[in-house]
Design a protein around this motif. Sequence first.
Motif, mmCIF file in Angstrom:
data_model
loop_
_atom_site.group_PDB
_atom_site.id
_atom_site.type_symbol
_atom_site.label_atom_id
_atom_site.label_comp_id
_atom_site.label_asym_id
_atom_site.label_seq_id
_atom_site.Cartn_x
_atom_site.Cartn_y
_atom_site.Cartn_z
ATOM 1 N N VAL A 97 0.837 -1.207 0.000
ATOM 2 C CA VAL A 97 0.000 0.000 0.000
ATOM 3 C C VAL A 97 0.869 1.253 0.000
ATOM 4 C CG1 VAL A 97 -1.628 1.337 1.389
ATOM 5 C CG2 VAL A 97 -1.995 -1.108 1.042
ATOM 6 N N ILE A 98 1.919 1.278 0.790
ATOM 7 C CA ILE A 98 2.795 2.446 0.854
ATOM 8 C C ILE A 98 3.487 2.667 -0.493
ATOM 9 C CG2 ILE A 98 4.820 3.415 1.981
ATOM 10 C CD1 ILE A 98 2.326 3.388 3.726
ATOM 11 N N VAL A 99 3.969 1.606 -1.122
ATOM 12 C CA VAL A 99 4.613 1.738 -2.429
ATOM 13 C C VAL A 99 3.587 2.182 -3.469
ATOM 14 C CG1 VAL A 99 5.834 0.487 -4.245
ATOM 15 C CG2 VAL A 99 6.420 0.087 -1.862
ATOM 16 N N GLY A 100 2.375 1.699 -3.376
ATOM 17 C CA GLY A 100 1.309 2.121 -4.294
ATOM 18 C C GLY A 100 0.966 3.590 -4.145
ATOM 19 N N LEU A 101 0.982 4.099 -2.930
ATOM 20 C CA LEU A 101 0.732 5.524 -2.718
ATOM 21 C C LEU A 101 1.820 6.371 -3.365
ATOM 22 C CD1 LEU A 101 -0.504 5.552 0.986
ATOM 23 C CD2 LEU A 101 -1.841 6.025 -1.057
ATOM 24 N N ALA A 102 3.046 5.903 -3.294
ATOM 25 C CA ALA A 102 4.132 6.635 -3.935
ATOM 26 C C ALA A 102 3.967 6.622 -5.448
ATOM 27 C CB ALA A 102 5.474 6.025 -3.541
ATOM 28 N N GLU A 103 3.461 5.546 -6.015
ATOM 29 C CA GLU A 103 3.261 5.458 -7.458
ATOM 30 C C GLU A 103 2.099 6.330 -7.910
ATOM 31 O OE1 GLU A 103 4.244 4.591 -11.143
ATOM 32 O OE2 GLU A 103 5.380 3.911 -9.402
ATOM 33 N N GLY A 104 1.221 6.685 -7.002
ATOM 34 C CA GLY A 104 0.096 7.559 -7.339
ATOM 35 C C GLY A 104 0.522 8.920 -7.839
ATOM 36 N N ILE A 105 1.727 9.350 -7.503
ATOM 37 C CA ILE A 105 2.226 10.642 -7.965
ATOM 38 C C ILE A 105 2.263 10.670 -9.488
ATOM 39 C CG2 ILE A 105 4.231 12.176 -7.939
ATOM 40 C CD1 ILE A 105 4.902 10.990 -5.190
ATOM 41 N N ALA A 106 2.701 9.596 -10.109
ATOM 42 C CA ALA A 106 2.766 9.535 -11.571
ATOM 43 C C ALA A 106 1.362 9.568 -12.181
ATOM 44 C CB ALA A 106 3.505 8.283 -12.013
ATOM 45 N N ILE A 107 0.414 8.965 -11.510
ATOM 46 C CA ILE A 107 -0.956 8.968 -12.028
ATOM 47 C C ILE A 107 -1.523 10.379 -11.988
ATOM 48 C CG2 ILE A 107 -3.288 8.083 -11.637
ATOM 49 C CD1 ILE A 107 -1.913 5.514 -10.582
ATOM 50 N N TYR A 108 -1.243 11.130 -10.935
ATOM 51 C CA TYR A 108 -1.703 12.521 -10.867
ATOM 52 C C TYR A 108 -1.092 13.347 -11.998
ATOM 53 C CZ TYR A 108 -3.284 11.330 -6.170
ATOM 54 O OH TYR A 108 -3.891 10.749 -5.096
ATOM 55 N N GLY A 109 0.170 13.158 -12.276
ATOM 56 C CA GLY A 109 0.809 13.869 -13.380
ATOM 57 C C GLY A 109 0.200 13.507 -14.715
ATOM 58 N N LEU A 110 -0.143 12.242 -14.893
ATOM 59 C CA LEU A 110 -0.781 11.808 -16.129
ATOM 60 C C LEU A 110 -2.162 12.445 -16.281
ATOM 61 C CD1 LEU A 110 -0.461 9.956 -18.578
ATOM 62 C CD2 LEU A 110 -1.579 8.171 -17.253
ATOM 63 N N VAL A 111 -2.904 12.558 -15.196
ATOM 64 C CA VAL A 111 -4.224 13.199 -15.246
ATOM 65 C C VAL A 111 -4.081 14.671 -15.621
ATOM 66 C CG1 VAL A 111 -6.180 13.912 -13.808
ATOM 67 C CG2 VAL A 111 -5.327 11.574 -13.683
ATOM 68 N N VAL A 112 -3.106 15.359 -15.039
ATOM 69 C CA VAL A 112 -2.878 16.764 -15.378
ATOM 70 C C VAL A 112 -2.497 16.891 -16.854
ATOM 71 C CG1 VAL A 112 -1.341 18.727 -14.967
ATOM 72 C CG2 VAL A 112 -2.317 17.500 -13.051
ATOM 73 N N GLY A 113 -1.660 15.976 -17.339
ATOM 74 C CA GLY A 113 -1.289 16.001 -18.748
ATOM 75 C C GLY A 113 -2.472 15.804 -19.670
ATOM 76 N N VAL A 114 -3.365 14.892 -19.344
ATOM 77 C CA VAL A 114 -4.557 14.662 -20.160
ATOM 78 C C VAL A 114 -5.455 15.888 -20.144
ATOM 79 C CG1 VAL A 114 -6.691 13.305 -20.291
ATOM 80 C CG2 VAL A 114 -4.494 12.163 -19.962
ATOM 81 N N ILE A 115 -5.600 16.522 -18.999
ATOM 82 C CA ILE A 115 -6.415 17.739 -18.921
ATOM 83 C C ILE A 115 -5.824 18.843 -19.778
ATOM 84 C CG2 ILE A 115 -7.144 19.596 -17.375
ATOM 85 C CD1 ILE A 115 -7.471 17.440 -15.193
ATOM 86 N N LEU A 116 -4.509 19.006 -19.747
ATOM 87 C CA LEU A 116 -3.874 20.037 -20.561
ATOM 88 C C LEU A 116 -4.009 19.749 -22.050
ATOM 89 C CD1 LEU A 116 -0.631 20.824 -18.550
ATOM 90 C CD2 LEU A 116 -2.600 22.282 -18.877
ATOM 91 N N ILE A 117 -3.897 18.476 -22.425
ATOM 92 C CA ILE A 117 -4.037 18.131 -23.850
ATOM 93 C C ILE A 117 -5.476 18.364 -24.317
ATOM 94 C CG2 ILE A 117 -4.010 16.183 -25.449
ATOM 95 C CD1 ILE A 117 -1.512 15.199 -23.992
ATOM 96 N N GLN A 118 -6.453 18.113 -23.452
ATOM 97 C CA GLN A 118 -7.843 18.362 -23.838
ATOM 98 C C GLN A 118 -8.119 19.837 -24.028
ATOM 99 O OE1 GLN A 118 -10.209 16.468 -20.842
ATOM 100 N NE2 GLN A 118 -10.150 14.477 -21.856
ATOM 101 N N ARG A 119 -7.408 20.699 -23.301
ATOM 102 C CA ARG A 119 -7.585 22.140 -23.438
ATOM 103 C C ARG A 119 -6.910 22.682 -24.695
ATOM 104 N NH1 ARG A 119 -7.573 25.920 -18.483
ATOM 105 N NH2 ARG A 119 -9.373 25.112 -17.407
ATOM 106 N N ALA A 120 -5.972 21.925 -25.252
ATOM 107 C CA ALA A 120 -5.218 22.408 -26.425
ATOM 108 C C ALA A 120 -6.092 22.453 -27.657
ATOM 109 C CB ALA A 120 -4.016 21.511 -26.677
#
Length: 120
Positions: A97-120
């Motif tokens: 669970v702790i290692v999975g929480l650390a990996e969640g950081i990359a998922i948040y960045g991916l979500v931000v990237g998808v949001i930015l691409i949708q705005r383009a």
Amino acid sequence: MSVWIRRGLQAVNAVVVLAALAVLLAALTAAGAPRADAGGAQGAVAAAAAVNGTALLGAAIAVGVSAIGAGIAVAYTGAAALAAMSERPELFGRAIVIVGLAEGIAIYGLVVGVILIQRA
């Protein structure tokens, strides 16, 4: 490592983070894009290209930096989890669970990237 080298690296890291934040802010607000009314049809095309390019650059920075941060976090938490499980194997579930929480950081960045691409 000497104190001066450490301070220099911290300064470089701070500059890189501030530059990335400036690019993300420009991508979200479309700052610096030429106005559509300035050059007629050519101005509109130039404005759209500038906004798209900035948004894509911001998305790339968001995904890249979050992936690097997640990799560093997983390296530290994974090593600590393995050390804890070698002493007490019943900690496997908590360690994952702790290692999975650390990996969640990359998922948040991916979500931000998808949001930015949708705005383009």
